[in-house]
Design a protein around this motif. Structure first.
Motif, PDB file in Angstrom:
ATOM      1  N   GLU A  64     105.723  -6.992 -19.090  1.00  0.00           N
ATOM      2  CA  GLU A  64     105.241  -7.571 -17.831  1.00  0.00           C
ATOM      3  C   GLU A  64     104.357  -6.574 -17.092  1.00  0.00           C
ATOM      4  OE1 GLU A  64     108.735  -7.664 -18.561  1.00  0.00           O
ATOM      5  OE2 GLU A  64     108.112  -9.480 -19.601  1.00  0.00           O
ATOM      6  N   GLU A  65     104.772  -5.305 -17.128  1.00  0.00           N
ATOM      7  CA  GLU A  65     103.981  -4.310 -16.407  1.00  0.00           C
ATOM      8  C   GLU A  65     102.631  -4.081 -17.072  1.00  0.00           C
ATOM      9  OE1 GLU A  65     107.619  -1.694 -14.511  1.00  0.00           O
ATOM     10  OE2 GLU A  65     106.830  -1.204 -16.470  1.00  0.00           O
ATOM     11  N   LEU A  66     102.564  -4.363 -18.380  1.00  0.00           N
ATOM     12  CA  LEU A  66     101.297  -4.157 -19.088  1.00  0.00           C
ATOM     13  C   LEU A  66     100.302  -5.288 -18.792  1.00  0.00           C
ATOM     14  CD1 LEU A  66     102.440  -2.873 -22.591  1.00  0.00           C
ATOM     15  CD2 LEU A  66     101.113  -1.627 -20.901  1.00  0.00           C
ATOM     16  N   SER A  67     100.793  -6.401 -18.263  1.00  0.00           N
ATOM     17  CA  SER A  67      99.917  -7.550 -18.060  1.00  0.00           C
ATOM     18  C   SER A  67      98.740  -7.199 -17.143  1.00  0.00           C
ATOM     19  CB  SER A  67     100.710  -8.700 -17.445  1.00  0.00           C
ATOM     20  OG  SER A  67      99.830  -9.748 -17.120  1.00  0.00           O
ATOM     21  N   VAL A  68      97.558  -7.719 -17.480  1.00  0.00           N
ATOM     22  CA  VAL A  68      96.423  -7.540 -16.574  1.00  0.00           C
ATOM     23  C   VAL A  68      96.029  -8.891 -15.985  1.00  0.00           C
ATOM     24  CG1 VAL A  68      95.482  -5.489 -17.707  1.00  0.00           C
ATOM     25  CG2 VAL A  68      94.732  -7.740 -18.455  1.00  0.00           C
ATOM     26  N   THR A  69      96.878  -9.911 -16.231  1.00  0.00           N
ATOM     27  CA  THR A  69      96.557 -11.255 -15.774  1.00  0.00           C
ATOM     28  C   THR A  69      97.386 -11.606 -14.559  1.00  0.00           C
ATOM     29  OG1 THR A  69      96.343 -11.784 -18.104  1.00  0.00           O
ATOM     30  CG2 THR A  69      96.224 -13.615 -16.562  1.00  0.00           C
ATOM     31  N   ASP A  70      96.705 -11.878 -13.467  1.00  0.00           N
ATOM     32  CA  ASP A  70      97.397 -12.327 -12.266  1.00  0.00           C
ATOM     33  C   ASP A  70      97.397 -13.857 -12.315  1.00  0.00           C
ATOM     34  OD1 ASP A  70      98.161 -13.068  -9.794  1.00  0.00           O
ATOM     35  OD2 ASP A  70      96.558 -12.009  -8.712  1.00  0.00           O
ATOM     36  N   MET A  71      98.578 -14.452 -12.509  1.00  0.00           N
ATOM     37  CA  MET A  71      98.604 -15.912 -12.674  1.00  0.00           C
ATOM     38  C   MET A  71      98.111 -16.608 -11.407  1.00  0.00           C
ATOM     39  SD  MET A  71      99.106 -16.414 -15.749  1.00  0.00           S
ATOM     40  CE  MET A  71      99.159 -18.205 -15.815  1.00  0.00           C
ATOM     41  N   GLY A  72      98.259 -15.930 -10.278  1.00  0.00           N
ATOM     42  CA  GLY A  72      97.741 -16.479  -9.025  1.00  0.00           C
ATOM     43  C   GLY A  72      96.227 -16.671  -9.109  1.00  0.00           C
ATOM     44  N   PHE A  73      95.584 -15.702  -9.727  1.00  0.00           N
ATOM     45  CA  PHE A  73      94.121 -15.769  -9.898  1.00  0.00           C
ATOM     46  C   PHE A  73      93.747 -16.955 -10.781  1.00  0.00           C
ATOM     47  CE2 PHE A  73      90.789 -14.827 -12.985  1.00  0.00           C
ATOM     48  CZ  PHE A  73      89.690 -14.599 -12.175  1.00  0.00           C
ATOM     49  N   ILE A  74      94.492 -17.107 -11.887  1.00  0.00           N
ATOM     50  CA  ILE A  74      94.190 -18.179 -12.845  1.00  0.00           C
ATOM     51  C   ILE A  74      94.299 -19.547 -12.152  1.00  0.00           C
ATOM     52  CG2 ILE A  74      94.968 -19.285 -14.995  1.00  0.00           C
ATOM     53  CD1 ILE A  74      93.764 -16.614 -15.620  1.00  0.00           C
ATOM     54  N   THR A  75      95.411 -19.771 -11.441  1.00  0.00           N
ATOM     55  CA  THR A  75      95.579 -21.079 -10.787  1.00  0.00           C
ATOM     56  C   THR A  75      94.595 -21.245  -9.632  1.00  0.00           C
ATOM     57  OG1 THR A  75      97.594 -19.981 -10.041  1.00  0.00           O
ATOM     58  CG2 THR A  75      97.872 -22.045 -11.227  1.00  0.00           C
ATOM     59  N   ALA A  76      94.387 -20.186  -8.843  1.00  0.00           N
ATOM     60  CA  ALA A  76      93.496 -20.300  -7.689  1.00  0.00           C
ATOM     61  C   ALA A  76      92.097 -20.744  -8.125  1.00  0.00           C
ATOM     62  CB  ALA A  76      93.432 -18.987  -6.925  1.00  0.00           C
ATOM     63  N   HIS A  77      91.686 -20.315  -9.319  1.00  0.00           N
ATOM     64  CA  HIS A  77      90.342 -20.671  -9.766  1.00  0.00           C
ATOM     65  C   HIS A  77      90.336 -21.854 -10.722  1.00  0.00           C
ATOM     66  CE1 HIS A  77      89.623 -16.686  -8.071  1.00  0.00           C
ATOM     67  NE2 HIS A  77      88.458 -17.199  -7.744  1.00  0.00           N
ATOM     68  N   GLY A  78      91.459 -22.526 -10.830  1.00  0.00           N
ATOM     69  CA  GLY A  78      91.525 -23.740 -11.644  1.00  0.00           C
ATOM     70  C   GLY A  78      91.219 -23.507 -13.116  1.00  0.00           C
ATOM     71  N   ILE A  79      91.536 -22.296 -13.583  1.00  0.00           N
ATOM     72  CA  ILE A  79      91.240 -21.999 -14.982  1.00  0.00           C
ATOM     73  C   ILE A  79      92.320 -22.622 -15.873  1.00  0.00           C
ATOM     74  CG2 ILE A  79      91.056 -20.119 -16.664  1.00  0.00           C
ATOM     75  CD1 ILE A  79      89.960 -18.415 -14.271  1.00  0.00           C
ATOM     76  N   GLU A  80      91.910 -23.325 -16.915  1.00  0.00           N
ATOM     77  CA  GLU A  80      92.888 -23.940 -17.831  1.00  0.00           C
ATOM     78  C   GLU A  80      93.176 -22.954 -18.953  1.00  0.00           C
ATOM     79  OE1 GLU A  80      91.328 -27.843 -19.017  1.00  0.00           O
ATOM     80  OE2 GLU A  80      90.312 -27.903 -17.064  1.00  0.00           O
ATOM     81  N   LEU A  81      94.337 -22.315 -18.856  1.00  0.00           N
ATOM     82  CA  LEU A  81      94.669 -21.270 -19.822  1.00  0.00           C
ATOM     83  C   LEU A  81      95.688 -21.815 -20.820  1.00  0.00           C
ATOM     84  CD1 LEU A  81      94.739 -18.282 -20.760  1.00  0.00           C
ATOM     85  CD2 LEU A  81      96.390 -17.843 -18.943  1.00  0.00           C
ATOM     86  N   HIS A  82      95.322 -21.846 -22.101  1.00  0.00           N
ATOM     87  CA  HIS A  82      96.236 -22.336 -23.135  1.00  0.00           C
ATOM     88  C   HIS A  82      96.775 -21.160 -23.934  1.00  0.00           C
ATOM     89  CE1 HIS A  82      95.073 -26.548 -22.445  1.00  0.00           C
ATOM     90  NE2 HIS A  82      93.871 -26.034 -22.181  1.00  0.00           N
ATOM     91  N   VAL A  83      97.979 -20.753 -23.597  1.00  0.00           N
ATOM     92  CA  VAL A  83      98.568 -19.570 -24.243  1.00  0.00           C
ATOM     93  C   VAL A  83      99.161 -19.969 -25.586  1.00  0.00           C
ATOM     94  CG1 VAL A  83     100.386 -17.832 -24.017  1.00  0.00           C
ATOM     95  CG2 VAL A  83      99.019 -18.468 -22.034  1.00  0.00           C
ATOM     96  N   GLY A  84      99.001 -19.105 -26.594  1.00  0.00           N
ATOM     97  CA  GLY A  84      99.577 -19.372 -27.915  1.00  0.00           C
ATOM     98  C   GLY A  84      98.863 -20.487 -28.658  1.00  0.00           C
ATOM     99  N   ASP A  85      97.612 -20.720 -28.308  1.00  0.00           N
ATOM    100  CA  ASP A  85      96.869 -21.810 -28.961  1.00  0.00           C
ATOM    101  C   ASP A  85      95.458 -21.344 -29.330  1.00  0.00           C
ATOM    102  OD1 ASP A  85      96.405 -24.270 -29.997  1.00  0.00           O
ATOM    103  OD2 ASP A  85      96.203 -25.317 -28.072  1.00  0.00           O
ATOM    104  N   PRO A  86      95.310 -20.753 -30.502  1.00  0.00           N
ATOM    105  CA  PRO A  86      93.999 -20.210 -30.890  1.00  0.00           C
ATOM    106  C   PRO A  86      93.003 -21.298 -31.281  1.00  0.00           C
ATOM    107  CG  PRO A  86      95.558 -19.976 -32.697  1.00  0.00           C
ATOM    108  CD  PRO A  86      96.348 -20.495 -31.514  1.00  0.00           C
ATOM    109  N   ALA A  87      91.739 -20.957 -31.146  1.00  0.00           N
ATOM    110  CA  ALA A  87      90.689 -21.846 -31.638  1.00  0.00           C
ATOM    111  C   ALA A  87      90.675 -21.779 -33.154  1.00  0.00           C
ATOM    112  CB  ALA A  87      89.336 -21.399 -31.084  1.00  0.00           C
ATOM    113  N   VAL A  88      90.554 -22.931 -33.852  1.00  0.00           N
ATOM    114  CA  VAL A  88      90.476 -22.881 -35.315  1.00  0.00           C
ATOM    115  C   VAL A  88      89.108 -23.249 -35.852  1.00  0.00           C
ATOM    116  CG1 VAL A  88      92.932 -23.019 -35.887  1.00  0.00           C
ATOM    117  CG2 VAL A  88      91.673 -25.103 -35.436  1.00  0.00           C
TER     118      VAL A  88
END
Ligand code: SRM
Ligand code: FAD
Ligand code: SF4
Ligand code: FES
Lengths: 869, 116
Positions: A64-88
């Motif tokens: 958790e401490e290594l994370s550089v992602t602020d989930m607040g930032f992701i939601t505030a900017h309406g970014i659709e983040l799909h974790v564990g789902d790579p592009a094929v």
């Protein structure tokens, strides 16, 4: 970028690594997240984290401490983040990306930030159980688990930056560690031959075994298919239980290849200066998967960040270009100082090298200087102190001569360039491209008053961390310049320094910690219970001054007992399984056979493990807490006393055999060592004190690596001070020459008392001497020439110490009340702690404890906590 | 759990599943330090007393290093909360909740304790 009329244009980011996250932030900063739909496909099971600091997981940083992602930032900017789902797949015709889950997303702009994957050389059995790579948190978890349950030895294939980091991590997990490097030296990319030799020395001294100039030919496995060793190109076999491949990385460009994007000959999606792929204007590639316009694939995070900014600018229609970047690096591995920056190998035409090398000390420093005197780059091994400043000066003509920049301080003309010498444009943090001007602005305009605040404000120091030191110096200088008081307090409880507290205790004859805290502590700390930092520090001050201020000289008396570090509290060193070690004093290393026999008998009767220490005495390990008084009763009876191996106090005065036996000796070094050890035994000080006496200049006792070292001359003694072995070795400086016995003792009395008075907590004499204004010259003025007029007082304090010394173990075994604490359980005094268990090893015992591998909390600079012996 | 006992002849008791368990006489505890006690089921508990004579009890085993030594750590106050720092690798644990202050994901058992 053009958008499909009517619909919100969509940006799809493939890969949520460090560069991907930075790209999202750059999009937000440019307002593009408001005008675009942003979809992120993230392959790993967690959002972007700090890969650069991956290894710090082993020293206690959590995922958790290594994370550089602020989930607040992701939601505030309406970014659709799909974790564990790579592009094929990518369909460039239809402008669609398909993810593994079946999700299909149409795009207007596609950004590839897929990073790279570790390269595993195609050797037989490379997939065997026990083979690992070192790239993700999942890799670390797997390595940790295997190391803990199935391995005692580990080998790393690859002696580059990451290989060394991985090997350091394996060693930290308790494995015997090997590094196998195909090139003839370590870190072949960053350092040259001379640097490699110095590096080799340092790395081997850390206990890592290095095999250079050999390739790995095969991984050897047992019937079960698990690793047992590796066969090397020179025909030899190296036994190992696990192998970590760290032989470079390859860009992850498969997705791009599959959809027909152009890739470089050695991989990497080919892009232009705007980071747009040369094949498709709607597709960008950034970070480690991209082959930049200069034809390089960058494996560092700073160029990736710049590419992220560039791509975001290009998408916004702004001007920006990425044309190339600097490859400066500093090894983060604990205890190894290696840095290379700029044009480290001197490839520019007509450039000159300035080299300083001392292979005995493991030092190598090279600067590459252009014709006109411009600093172009350099390599530092063994002492990378100047890295931050030199890197920032790269590209300009340094204000002092290059020679003086590489000479060690103290070697005559060695110059120290502080960050104040840097111009405002100088880049302090190359990970985030932050200039000195920006750092100063953070302090003056944005009113940051601490390094963490400046880090948050400017981002400086939040990448690889190698600039944090310079950053700290700059922030302090800037705060001081703007008249803000810098908090130099001892800890959260005291705003005063150790030195100030010493003066208060001495002047007011305060013998109570509580009183000190309630009167001189910080507002919020008064009336509280203090903390683990100030309690032992104050305990040490009171003990050093005990006779002068009228405190008890016995550290377990009254309130003092509650303040002592855990080791002092039991007058023994705590071991990893909760048992203790016992170290009787053996002054000067001289011991009569009768006493040796007693040690042998005691160790045998209590089943203790014995070892000859590096301090010329004998350590007995594995004593249960309730055995300590019984053991010591016998030792005290035989004339032994505490060796203070547990205290911040005098350890040993080592000695060579000297004139009595040695044909070269010119003085009786053993007698002098014994005299000194008996004089200063039990003296509590800011950190431990070590000493040695050599009978002639051949220096068999290694006196020049001690806090105070004595070397015999034909007419007396030379006194050296400020030496140190340990993590940052330092040779002692000559304080005075050809002293008589009495002069020698007088100078040491003054020197030690001056140190005790002015040093910080846990500051060895070496660090103290480097830190205090005026350095050695000032100390010489004070203790030799009495420039402050305090020498009488210093000598009186030492006389009082010597007169009041009493062996703490003798005092303890005589006191039934004190003995009551030596039980494992207060409610079951006869029951030993069942966690303290042993198993046989090499005719003796060792602790039997299932090791948990969560490291210490990221500590300050001092080797605190370990700081016992 | 906290409580301010008034005299020194008190007994220190822990709340276990089946009732209050007497550990020792209060005077065995030095203010600012801890002491270890054995529970009937073989577990170990570290009991502390602070300068205001409040009592605390948490599991004695250091979850990081594995040794049963938390009772031997140094205690203190951090942001108004009492803690003990493990003598092994110095991680701090809140004495009232058992929460590790240096690693959110780690917590040791905390016990209710009283002086009677
Ligand atoms: C036993 C011994 C190793 C051995 O088996 O030889 C040893 C063992 C420990 N050393 Fe050491 N050191 C021992 C000689 C040394 C030496 C060599 C010497 O004294 O000549 C050095 C380098 C010289 C120096 O200090 O300048 C040494 C540099 C350290 C350091 C690094 C100090 C520094 O300034 O960087 C530490 C950590 C600290 O004190 O902060 C350390 C800390 C420790 C601790 C106390 C770590 C700990 O906190 O548990 C080890 C205790 C083991 C135990 O549980 O009993 N030990 N240690 C040696 C005891 C000597 C003695 O008789 O007292
Ligand atoms: C142990 C270690 C130490 C390092 N130390 C330093 C250092 O000191 N200084 C320095 O500058 N650099 C260092 N680096 C290198 C640095 O980490 C990288 O340069 C940086 O992480 C590159 O960022 P990136 O976003 O391009 O790639 P990454 O961080 O690798 O991110 C790429 C992401 O894309 C994902 N991905 C791949 N394919 C797909 C797909 N098809 N769909 C969806 N997602 C996908 C991957 O799973 C990954 O999460 C170090 C690296 C390691 C491993
Ligand atoms: S230092 Fe000199 S006197 Fe001492 S043992 Fe070595 S050679 Fe002999
Ligand atoms: S240079 Fe890497 S964090 Fe500043």
């Amino acid at each position: 970028m053009t958008a499909t009329p009517g619909a919100t244009p969509t940006i799809v980011l493939v890969g949520h690594g460090m560069v991907g996250q930075r790209f999202l932030e750059a999009l937000a900063e440019r307002g593009l997240t408001a005008t675009h739909r942003v979809v992120v496909l993230c392959e790993e099971p967690r959002p972007a984290y700090d890969r650069v600091q991956l290894t710090s997981y082993f020293s206690g940083r959590t995922a958790e401490e290594l994370s550089v992602t602020d989930m607040g930032f992701i939601t505030a900017h309406g970014i659709e983040l799909h974790v564990g789902d790579p592009a094929v797949t990518v369909d460039r015709e239809a402008r669609k990306v398909t993810a593994r889950s079946g999700l299909v997303v149409g795009y207007d702009v596609l950004v590839l930030a897929t990073g790279s994957s570790p390269f595993v050389p195609p050797v037989p059995n490379r997939d065997a159980a026990g083979c690992f790579v070192y790239r993700t948190i999942e890799d670390l978890l797997a390595i940790e688990e295997y190391a803990r349950t199935r391995a005692a030895t580990g080998a790393v294939v690859g002696g580059g930056l990451l290989g060394l980091e991985a090997a350091g991590a394996l060693k930290g997990l308790g494995l015997a560690s090997h590094i196998v490097e195909f090139a003839p030296r370590l870190m072949p990319v960053q350092v040259d031959e001379g640097g490699g030799a110095a590096l080799l020395r340092t790395v081997e001294e850390m206990g890592l075994s290095v095999h250079t100039g050999v390739g790995t030919q095969e991984i050897v496995v047992d019937e079960g298919g698990a690793v047992t060793g590796m066969r090397l190109s020179d025909g030899s076999e190296l036994a190992t239980d696990m192998v970590v491949f760290s032989a470079g990385v390859r860009p992850r460009d498969q997705l791009a290849r599959d959809c027909g994007l152009k890739v470089g000959e050695r991989g990497g999606v080919t892009v232009d200066e705007q980071c747009r792929t040369v094949s498709d204007p709607r597709v960008f590639a950034i970070g480690e998967c991209a082959r930049a316009a200069d034809g390089r694939v960058y494996g560092l995070v700073a160029p990736g960040y710049e590419q992220a900014e560039t791509a975001a600018a290009a998408i916004a229609g702004d001007e920006a270009a990425f044309t190339g970047a600097d490859l400066s690096t500093k090894l983060k591995l604990l205890g190894v100082d290696v840095a290379s920056f700029g044009d480290a190998h001197g490839t520019a035409e007509g450039c000159l090298d300035v080299v300083y090398s001392d292979s005995r000390a493991g030092l190598y420093k090279k600067l590459v200087i252009g014709r006109d005197g411009t600093l172009l780059g350099g390599i530092l091994v063994g002492d990378a102190e100047a890295y931050g400043t030199l890197r920032a000066l790269t590209g300009s003509v340094p204000p002092v001569s290059p020679e003086s920049l590489v000479l060690p301080a103290g070697a005559g003309q060695g110059a120290r360039l502080g960050p104040s010498a840097l111009p405002d444009e100088a880049v302090i943090c190359s990970c985030h491209n932050v200039t000195k001007g920006a750092v100063r602005g953070a302090v003056t305009e944005h009113r940051c008053t601490t390094v963490p605040e400046v880090q948050k404000c400017t981002r400086a120091g939040t990448g690889c961390g190698s600039c944090v030191k310079v950053l700290g110096q700059l922030v302090t200088a800037e705060l001081e310049a703007s008249g803000v008081a810098v908090d130099k307090g001892l800890c959260g409880c005291f705003a005063r320094t150790r030195e100030e507290l010493y003066e208060i205790v001495l002047a007011l004859r305060l013998t109570s910690y509580r009183e000190l805290l309630d009167r001189y502590g910080r507002e919020g700390a008064r009336g509280g219970d203090g903390c683990e930092v100030c309690k032992p520090a104050v305990a040490s001050i009171i003990a050093s001054l005990a006779p002068a201020i009228g405190a008890s000289g016995y550290v377990l008396d009254g309130e003092q007992a509650a303040l002592q570090d855990s080791n002092d509290h039991f007058l023994a060193n705590l071991q990893r399984n909760g048992s203790y070690s016992v170290v009787p004093r053996i002054p000067g290393g001289e011991i009569a056979p009768e006493k040796l026999i007693v040690i042998g008998e005691v160790a045998r009767d209590f089943g203790l493990y014995t070892k000859i220490t590096g301090g010329q005495r004998i350590d007995m390990f594995g004593a249960r807490v309730e055995q300590l008084p019984l053991i010591w009763a016998r030792l005290v009876d035989a004339g032994f006393e505490s060796g203070h191996a547990y205290g911040k106090s005098l350890r040993t005065v080592k000695s060579c055999v000297g004139r009595t036996w040695c044909r070269y000796g010119v003085q009786d070094s053993v007698r002098m060592a014994i005299d000194l050890e008996l004089r200063y035994r039990g003296l509590r000080s800011p950190h431990k004190l070590k000493s040695a006496v050599s009978g002639c200049a051949r220096e068999c006792a290694e006196a020049q690596s001690k806090d105070f070292g004595v070397i015999a001359t034909s007419s007396g003694w030379n006194l050296y001070v400020g030496g140190n072995g340990g993590a940052t070795p330092r040779h002692a400086d000559l304080l005075a020459q050809d002293l008589s016995d009495a002069e020698l003792v007088r100078l040491i009395d003054r020197f030690l008392m001056f140190y005790i008075r002015t040093a910080d907590r846990l500051e060895r004499t070496a660090t103290w001497l480097e830190r205090i204004p005026g350095g050695l010259d000032h100390v010489r003025d004070v203790v030799v020439h009495d420039s402050l007029g305090i020498c009488d007082e210093l000598e009186a304090l030492m006389r009082a110490h010597v007169a009041h010394y009493r062996d703490e173990w003798a005092a303890t075994v005589d006191d039934p009340e004190k003995l009551a604490r030596f039980v494992s359980f207060v409610n079951a005094p006869d029951t030993p702690d069942p966690v303290v268990a042993f198993v046989p090893e090499r005719d003796q015992i060792k602790p039997d404890l299932q090791l948990l591998s969560i490291g210490p909390r990221p500590a300050d600079d001092v080797l605190e906590g370990s700081a016992q012996r | 759990m906290t409580l301010a006992p008034e005299t020194t002849d008190l007994l220190v008791q822990l709340r276990l599943a089946d009732g209050w368990f007497t550990v020792c006489a209060l005077h065995r505890l030095v203010p600012g330090r801890g002491i270890a006690a054995l529970l009937p089921d073989g577990r170990q508990v570290a009991v502390f007393r602070d300068r205001a004579d409040r009592l605390y009890a948490i599991d004695n085993r250091d979850p990081f290093g594995g040794a049963a030594v938390l009772s031997r750590g140094l205690t203190g106050t951090h942001r108004g909360r009492p803690f003990v720092a493990s003598p092994l690798l110095k991680q701090r644990f809140d004495l009232e909740t058992g929460q590790c202050l240096d690693d959110e994901s780690v917590r040791v058992t905390a016990y209710r304790v009283r002086g009677v």
